[in-house]
Design a protein around this motif. Structure first.
Motif, PDB file in Angstrom:
ATOM      1  N   PHE A 181      49.043  43.552  38.285  1.00 18.38           N
ATOM      2  CA  PHE A 181      47.640  43.961  38.148  1.00 18.38           C
ATOM      3  C   PHE A 181      47.181  44.700  39.412  1.00 18.38           C
ATOM      4  O   PHE A 181      47.396  44.237  40.539  1.00 18.38           O
ATOM      5  CB  PHE A 181      46.761  42.731  37.915  1.00 18.38           C
ATOM      6  CG  PHE A 181      45.356  43.065  37.503  1.00 18.38           C
ATOM      7  CD1 PHE A 181      45.049  43.311  36.180  1.00 18.38           C
ATOM      8  CD2 PHE A 181      44.342  43.150  38.448  1.00 18.38           C
ATOM      9  CE1 PHE A 181      43.754  43.634  35.797  1.00 18.38           C
ATOM     10  CE2 PHE A 181      43.050  43.464  38.074  1.00 18.38           C
ATOM     11  CZ  PHE A 181      42.751  43.714  36.736  1.00 18.38           C
ATOM     12  N   ASP A 182      46.536  45.848  39.229  1.00 21.83           N
ATOM     13  CA  ASP A 182      46.097  46.701  40.350  1.00 21.83           C
ATOM     14  C   ASP A 182      44.589  46.567  40.535  1.00 21.83           C
ATOM     15  O   ASP A 182      43.803  47.156  39.798  1.00 21.83           O
ATOM     16  CB  ASP A 182      46.474  48.154  40.067  1.00 21.83           C
ATOM     17  CG  ASP A 182      46.094  49.076  41.227  1.00 21.83           C
ATOM     18  OD1 ASP A 182      45.667  48.559  42.285  1.00 21.83           O
ATOM     19  OD2 ASP A 182      46.225  50.308  41.056  1.00 21.83           O
ATOM     20  N   TRP A 183      44.193  45.790  41.550  1.00 24.26           N
ATOM     21  CA  TRP A 183      42.770  45.578  41.807  1.00 24.26           C
ATOM     22  C   TRP A 183      42.093  46.830  42.383  1.00 24.26           C
ATOM     23  O   TRP A 183      40.865  46.893  42.445  1.00 24.26           O
ATOM     24  CB  TRP A 183      42.576  44.393  42.763  1.00 24.26           C
ATOM     25  CG  TRP A 183      42.694  43.076  42.063  1.00 24.26           C
ATOM     26  CD1 TRP A 183      43.780  42.274  42.011  1.00 24.26           C
ATOM     27  CD2 TRP A 183      41.680  42.426  41.301  1.00 24.26           C
ATOM     28  NE1 TRP A 183      43.533  41.150  41.268  1.00 24.26           N
ATOM     29  CE2 TRP A 183      42.236  41.211  40.826  1.00 24.26           C
ATOM     30  CE3 TRP A 183      40.360  42.737  40.973  1.00 24.26           C
ATOM     31  CZ2 TRP A 183      41.519  40.318  40.029  1.00 24.26           C
ATOM     32  CZ3 TRP A 183      39.634  41.845  40.181  1.00 24.26           C
ATOM     33  CH2 TRP A 183      40.202  40.653  39.714  1.00 24.26           C
ATOM     34  N   LEU A 239      39.545  48.363  35.452  1.00 28.94           N
ATOM     35  CA  LEU A 239      40.285  47.095  35.453  1.00 28.94           C
ATOM     36  C   LEU A 239      40.331  46.571  34.022  1.00 28.94           C
ATOM     37  O   LEU A 239      39.278  46.361  33.404  1.00 28.94           O
ATOM     38  CB  LEU A 239      39.606  46.079  36.370  1.00 28.94           C
ATOM     39  CG  LEU A 239      39.372  46.524  37.820  1.00 28.94           C
ATOM     40  CD1 LEU A 239      38.604  45.449  38.586  1.00 28.94           C
ATOM     41  CD2 LEU A 239      40.700  46.823  38.504  1.00 28.94           C
ATOM     42  N   ASN A 275      49.446  39.166  34.169  1.00 28.76           N
ATOM     43  CA  ASN A 275      49.872  40.520  34.546  1.00 28.76           C
ATOM     44  C   ASN A 275      50.225  40.509  36.028  1.00 28.76           C
ATOM     45  O   ASN A 275      49.354  40.603  36.900  1.00 28.76           O
ATOM     46  CB  ASN A 275      48.765  41.536  34.263  1.00 28.76           C
ATOM     47  CG  ASN A 275      49.207  42.963  34.550  1.00 28.76           C
ATOM     48  OD1 ASN A 275      50.293  43.202  35.089  1.00 28.76           O
ATOM     49  ND2 ASN A 275      48.369  43.938  34.206  1.00 28.76           N
ATOM     50  N   PHE A 323      41.418  43.661  31.311  1.00 28.19           N
ATOM     51  CA  PHE A 323      41.763  42.244  31.143  1.00 28.19           C
ATOM     52  C   PHE A 323      41.994  41.982  29.659  1.00 28.19           C
ATOM     53  O   PHE A 323      41.259  42.473  28.802  1.00 28.19           O
ATOM     54  CB  PHE A 323      40.645  41.349  31.663  1.00 28.19           C
ATOM     55  CG  PHE A 323      40.339  41.548  33.126  1.00 28.19           C
ATOM     56  CD1 PHE A 323      40.972  40.792  34.090  1.00 28.19           C
ATOM     57  CD2 PHE A 323      39.424  42.513  33.534  1.00 28.19           C
ATOM     58  CE1 PHE A 323      40.698  40.970  35.439  1.00 28.19           C
ATOM     59  CE2 PHE A 323      39.137  42.709  34.882  1.00 28.19           C
ATOM     60  CZ  PHE A 323      39.782  41.939  35.833  1.00 28.19           C
TER      61      PHE A 323
END
Length: 440
Positions: A98-100, A105, A95, A107
């Motif tokens: 992906f937005d940390w 979150l 991804n 997965f």
């Protein structure tokens, strides 16, 4: 944390994991506190950096590390709790966006599952169980080989049909370079005729395909690995170093005693009987191996199930020291698919037949193998103490244990196949068996 499985089909699923702040914040805070005395930021003395600056400099990396630990552990426990029978290992979906910093979150992991299927060991088939006999031609040929082996070599100028040649087989591309002694009669007629009339120093080129009656002889004369002998089809050179005929040894008691021990063989008839017994014991092993391979091929062909092929091809790109390209993984999957299918069928057959391997099975098989090997080198009556000492040393090697365990499984499965598959029994000569095995 929320974890769920989403099925794509019977053998492909996705595991979706949603991680929230509570799942990792405590460990992240602990790591930040541990980092503060060691943090270095320009303008501040070591150990005096404000917490918000430590978090700004190190927080993202620490968060990613701790989330990964949480996810890895949760994934492992989920697979165990769900009792998932996996092929390969879970593959994380890529991804790029992906937005940390998100509150949740997510997965995703692709998984390939072992398919559910049934096997019918008693299905109608055309499998043949060969009983291979040693006929007079084979026995007489072996008697002559014994006489030549123990006779007196007679140097020859040119090669004849009964010559023994010492020389070197070579093929640079396949890395073959082996010096050996071989009789012209050991080759097939077409190859043998190429040597007639040749002299020392001459180089004769032959094809490995059908060079001998039994492809396994390539292992002896060319030192080719077992996995490579079947179907090997390359041109190979033989450089002649010496040519010898033989003054045949006399068939007398001295020779018999030298071959088999004092008094165990006392006549030509005894010798032929012994040759027949030993040859047919060896042929029985080869016939059993062919039966096992034929049953394997039948079961693979007639046991239908889907594999998570696309998943396995992607997985193959990630394992091993050298990462594979998509094209290389495609080739590797094609090469290994048949073996994987039989591995699954084998496991099912063992479960259906309640086959279990004990350490006593392993010891007994190893002991029998060692006694057979010792007999080949003339040690026909080793003590139990000698044999068990060797067994203990062999079974202390994990690679040997694995190899021998596979052989024990094959032996037990063979007995099941003989009973369940009910193959047709056919008595043949060794030449007929070779023709049936290799189409020669």
């Amino acid at each position: 944390m929320d974890i769920k499985r989403i099925a794509k089909d019977a053998v492909n699923e996705t595991i979706v994991m949603t991680v929230v702040h509570m799942d990792y914040k405590g460990q992240v805070a602990k790591r930040i506190n541990e980092k503060m005395p060691l943090a270095t930021v320009k303008g501040f003395r070591k150990g005096q950096v404000p917490k918000d600056l430590v978090e700004k400099q190190y927080g993202k990396a620490i968060k990613q590390e701790e989330v990964k630990k949480v996810v890895d552990l949760a994934l492992e426990r989920f697979v165990q709790s769900e009792r998932l029978n996996l092929l390969g290992t879970p593959l994380a979906k890529e991804n790029e966006n992906f937005d940390w910093d998100a509150e949740e979150l997510t997965f995703e992991y692709e998984i390939g599952l072992v398919p559910n299927f049934e096997i019918d060991l008693e299905a109608k088939n055309n499998i043949v169980k060969y009983i291979v006999t040693a006929d007079d031609k084979l026995i007489d040929g072996q008697v002559e080989r014994i006489q030549k082996q123990f006779g007196k070599p007679v140097p020859q100028e040119v090669v004849s049909a009964d010559s023994d040649l010492t020389g070197t087989f070579s093929n640079e591309e396949k890395g073959i370079e082996n010096t050996t002694t071989i009789s012209v009669s050991a080759f097939n007629k077409k190859a043998g005729d190429k040597f007639i009339g040749k002299k020392v120093g001459d180089v004769v080129t032959v094809s490995t395909k059908g060079l001998f009656e039994d492809d396994h002889q390539l292992m002896d004369y060319l030192k080719v690995a077992h996995d490579d002998v079947h179907g090997l089809d390359v041109e190979i050179n033989f450089t002649i170093d010496s040519i010898n005929g033989a003054e045949l040894a006399e068939l007398n008691q001295d020779l018999f005693d030298k071959l088999f021990g004092e008094g165990k063989v006392a006549s030509l008839e005894d010798l032929k009987s012994k040759i027949k017994e030993d040859a047919e014991a060896q042929f029985a092993q080869q016939a059993d191996q062919k039966l096992l391979l034929d049953v394997q091929d039948f079961l693979i062909e007639n046991t239908k199930f889907d594999l998570p092929a696309e998943f396995l091809k992607k997985w193959l790109q990630t394992v091993g020291e050298k990462k594979l390209s998509a094209e290389e993984a495609e080739v590797e999957y094609a090469r290994s698919e048949k073996g994987l299918r039989f591995q699954l069928i084998e496991g099912k057959a063992m479960a259906q037949s309640n086959i279990q391997i004990t350490f006593e099975d392993l010891k007994g098989f190893t002991s029998k193998s060692i006694r057979q090997q010792m007999a080949q080198f003339g040690q026909t009556n080793p003590t139990d103490e000698e044999v068990q000492g060797i067994v203990a040393r062999v079974l202390s090697n994990q690679e040997e244990v694995k190899r021998l365990s596979e052989q024990v499984v094959a032996e037990k499965l063979l007995e099941v196949f003989k009973e369940k598959a009910n193959p047709t029994t056919k008595e043949v000569t060794y030449e007929e068996f070779i023709a049936a095995s290799y189409g020669e």
